[in-house]
Write an enzyme that holds these catalytic residues in place. Structure first.
Site, short mmCIF file in Angstrom:
data_model
loop_
_atom_site.label_atom_id
_atom_site.label_comp_id
_atom_site.label_asym_id
_atom_site.label_seq_id
_atom_site.Cartn_x
_atom_site.Cartn_y
_atom_site.Cartn_z
N ASP A 21 38.90 27.78 27.02
CA ASP A 21 39.91 26.98 27.72
C ASP A 21 40.81 26.23 26.74
O ASP A 21 40.39 25.90 25.63
CB ASP A 21 39.19 25.97 28.65
N GLY A 22 42.05 25.99 27.16
CA GLY A 22 42.97 25.16 26.37
C GLY A 22 44.14 25.91 25.75
O GLY A 22 44.89 25.31 24.96
N GLY A 24 46.96 26.93 27.13
CA GLY A 24 48.24 26.38 27.59
C GLY A 24 48.58 25.08 26.86
O GLY A 24 49.70 24.89 26.38
N ARG A 25 47.58 24.20 26.76
CA ARG A 25 47.82 22.91 26.10
C ARG A 25 48.09 23.09 24.61
O ARG A 25 48.90 22.39 24.02
CB ARG A 25 46.60 21.98 26.32
N HIS A 38 48.00 31.97 24.92
CA HIS A 38 47.10 33.08 25.24
C HIS A 38 47.09 34.10 24.11
O HIS A 38 46.05 34.62 23.73
CB HIS A 38 47.52 33.76 26.55
N THR A 67 38.76 34.31 39.25
CA THR A 67 39.42 34.70 40.50
C THR A 67 40.48 33.66 40.87
O THR A 67 41.54 34.01 41.38
CB THR A 67 38.36 34.87 41.60
N GLU A 68 40.20 32.40 40.56
CA GLU A 68 41.16 31.32 40.86
C GLU A 68 42.42 31.42 39.99
O GLU A 68 43.47 30.89 40.36
CB GLU A 68 40.51 29.96 40.64
N ARG A 72 47.92 31.17 39.47
CA ARG A 72 48.92 30.74 38.48
C ARG A 72 50.25 31.43 38.76
O ARG A 72 50.29 32.44 39.48
CB ARG A 72 48.41 31.08 37.07
N LEU A 132 25.95 43.74 19.04
CA LEU A 132 26.24 42.74 20.06
C LEU A 132 26.71 43.37 21.38
O LEU A 132 27.52 44.30 21.37
CB LEU A 132 27.37 41.84 19.52
N ARG A 189 32.07 25.20 26.28
CA ARG A 189 33.40 25.10 26.89
C ARG A 189 34.31 24.36 25.92
O ARG A 189 33.99 23.26 25.46
CB ARG A 189 33.40 24.37 28.23
N SER A 197 33.86 25.43 36.44
CA SER A 197 34.94 26.27 36.97
C SER A 197 34.46 27.63 37.51
O SER A 197 35.03 28.68 37.19
CB SER A 197 36.03 26.48 35.91
C1 IPE Z 1 38.41 28.52 33.45
O1 IPE Z 1 39.52 27.90 32.92
C2 IPE Z 1 38.64 30.01 33.53
C3 IPE Z 1 38.74 30.70 32.25
C4 IPE Z 1 38.53 30.18 31.08
C5 IPE Z 1 39.08 32.09 32.34
P1 IPE Z 1 40.62 27.24 33.87
O2 IPE Z 1 41.60 26.60 33.00
O3 IPE Z 1 41.13 28.23 34.85
O4 IPE Z 1 39.75 26.16 34.65
P2 IPE Z 1 40.18 24.93 35.55
O5 IPE Z 1 41.09 25.47 36.61
O6 IPE Z 1 40.90 23.96 34.66
O7 IPE Z 1 38.92 24.38 36.08
C1 IPE Z 2 42.35 29.36 29.16
O1 IPE Z 2 43.40 28.53 28.81
C2 IPE Z 2 42.77 30.78 29.42
C3 IPE Z 2 42.68 31.20 30.83
C4 IPE Z 2 42.24 30.48 31.81
C5 IPE Z 2 43.15 32.54 31.13
P1 IPE Z 2 44.32 27.84 29.90
O2 IPE Z 2 45.43 28.77 30.20
O3 IPE Z 2 43.52 27.41 31.06
O4 IPE Z 2 44.86 26.59 29.10
P2 IPE Z 2 45.03 25.10 29.65
O5 IPE Z 2 43.72 24.69 30.24
O6 IPE Z 2 46.12 25.13 30.67
O7 IPE Z 2 45.40 24.30 28.44
MG MG Z 3 42.51 25.73 31.50
#
Ligand code: IPE
Ligand code: IPE
Ligand code: MG
Length: 248
Positions: A21-22, A24-25, A38, A67-68, A72, A132, A189, A197
């Protein structure tokens, strides 16, 4: 002494799972579009896969698309799907070289056809590898997985194939996507979020959790080794007392 050398090879987690995760930020901090994050996350995936393989972790599950995540903006979802295809193609040689066996969990039939095709080709190509096992969670939702398992069990029951008292942990697990894989020992995480999540809800009942502020594109071997070293300092009691564990 490097972090890699500090990892105790006799106490390795057999299965590590990561909520990546992270992205986008990370991109936003650099004044870029989310997709830039990404794209840079792919390097971190390579680091995690190679880093895990090098020390002898047997299973690595990466949460790549929930799935959620379909909720986006379409532009981001499309970009993620094409990144997935291009990464699978560009990395398939490295997976072979590193003896990695690719598998997937999630509702694969709900992915675009070209993603499904690519994925199944590489799963087939790597199936005899003995290093692996890399498990990609794609279009994955733990609640979907559990409901799916219940539907299949009820269907078997309706056919008269099972008795109620046959439905135990082992039986239930055989109906999950993760059938045949051990439960994760360690779940990491990134990005400082403290939530699951909808990832592997059943399987992480006794998993050790590790949260880090590091944003996914900055994740690397050393971050993986830090998490494993932290894991190795913990005492897994599974309901027992500390004395029982020490004396066993
Ligand atoms: C969880 O990250 C899903 C993946 C890493 C693929 P999200 O960024 O989608 O989670 P939420 O929506 O912040 O909980
Ligand atoms: C995780 O990073 C990648 C996926 C969920 C596909 P995010 O895209 O959720 O990045 P943030 O949480 O918005 O920073
Ligand atoms: Mg995220």
């Amino acid at each position: 002494m490097s972090l890699k050398e500090k990892v105790d090879r006799t106490k390795l987690p057999k299965h590590v799972a990561i909520i990546m995760d992270g992205n986008g930020r990370w991109a936003k901090k650099k004044g870029n579009q989310r997709i830039f994050g990404h794209k840079n996350g792919v390097k971190a995936v390579r680091e995690a896969v190679e880093g895990a393989g090098e020390i002898g972790v047997e299973y690595l599950t990466l949460y790549a698309f929930s799935t959620e995540n379909w909720n986006r903006p379409k532009q981001e979802v499309d970009a993620l799907m094409s990144l997935l295809v291009s990464t699978l193609n560009s990395e398939s040689g490295t997976l072979m070289e590193n003896n990695v066996r690719l598998r997937s969990i999630g509702d694969i039939a709900g992915l675009p056809k070209n993603v499904q095709q690519n994925l199944s080709e590489i799963i087939k190509k790597t199936e005899k590898n003995t290093g692996l096992t890399l498990i990609l969670a794609l279009n994955y939702s733990a609640r979907w997985e559990i409901i799916n398992a219940v539907q299949n069990i009820v269907a078997e029951a309706k056919q008269g194939d099972i008795e109620l008292d046959q439905i135990n942990n082992d039986y239930f697990e055989k109906h999950l996507n993760t059938c045949g894989f051990p439960d994760p020992d360690l779940l990491i995480r990134t990005s400082g979020e403290f939530r699951i999540s909808n990832f592997l809800i059943w399987q992480i009942a006794y998993t050790e959790l590790y949260f880090t502020e590091v944003l996914w594109p900055d994740f690397n071997r050393d971050e993986l080794y830090k998490a494993i070293i932290d894991y190795q300092k913990r005492e897994r009691r599974f309901g027992k007392t500390s004395d029982q564990i020490i004396n066993s």
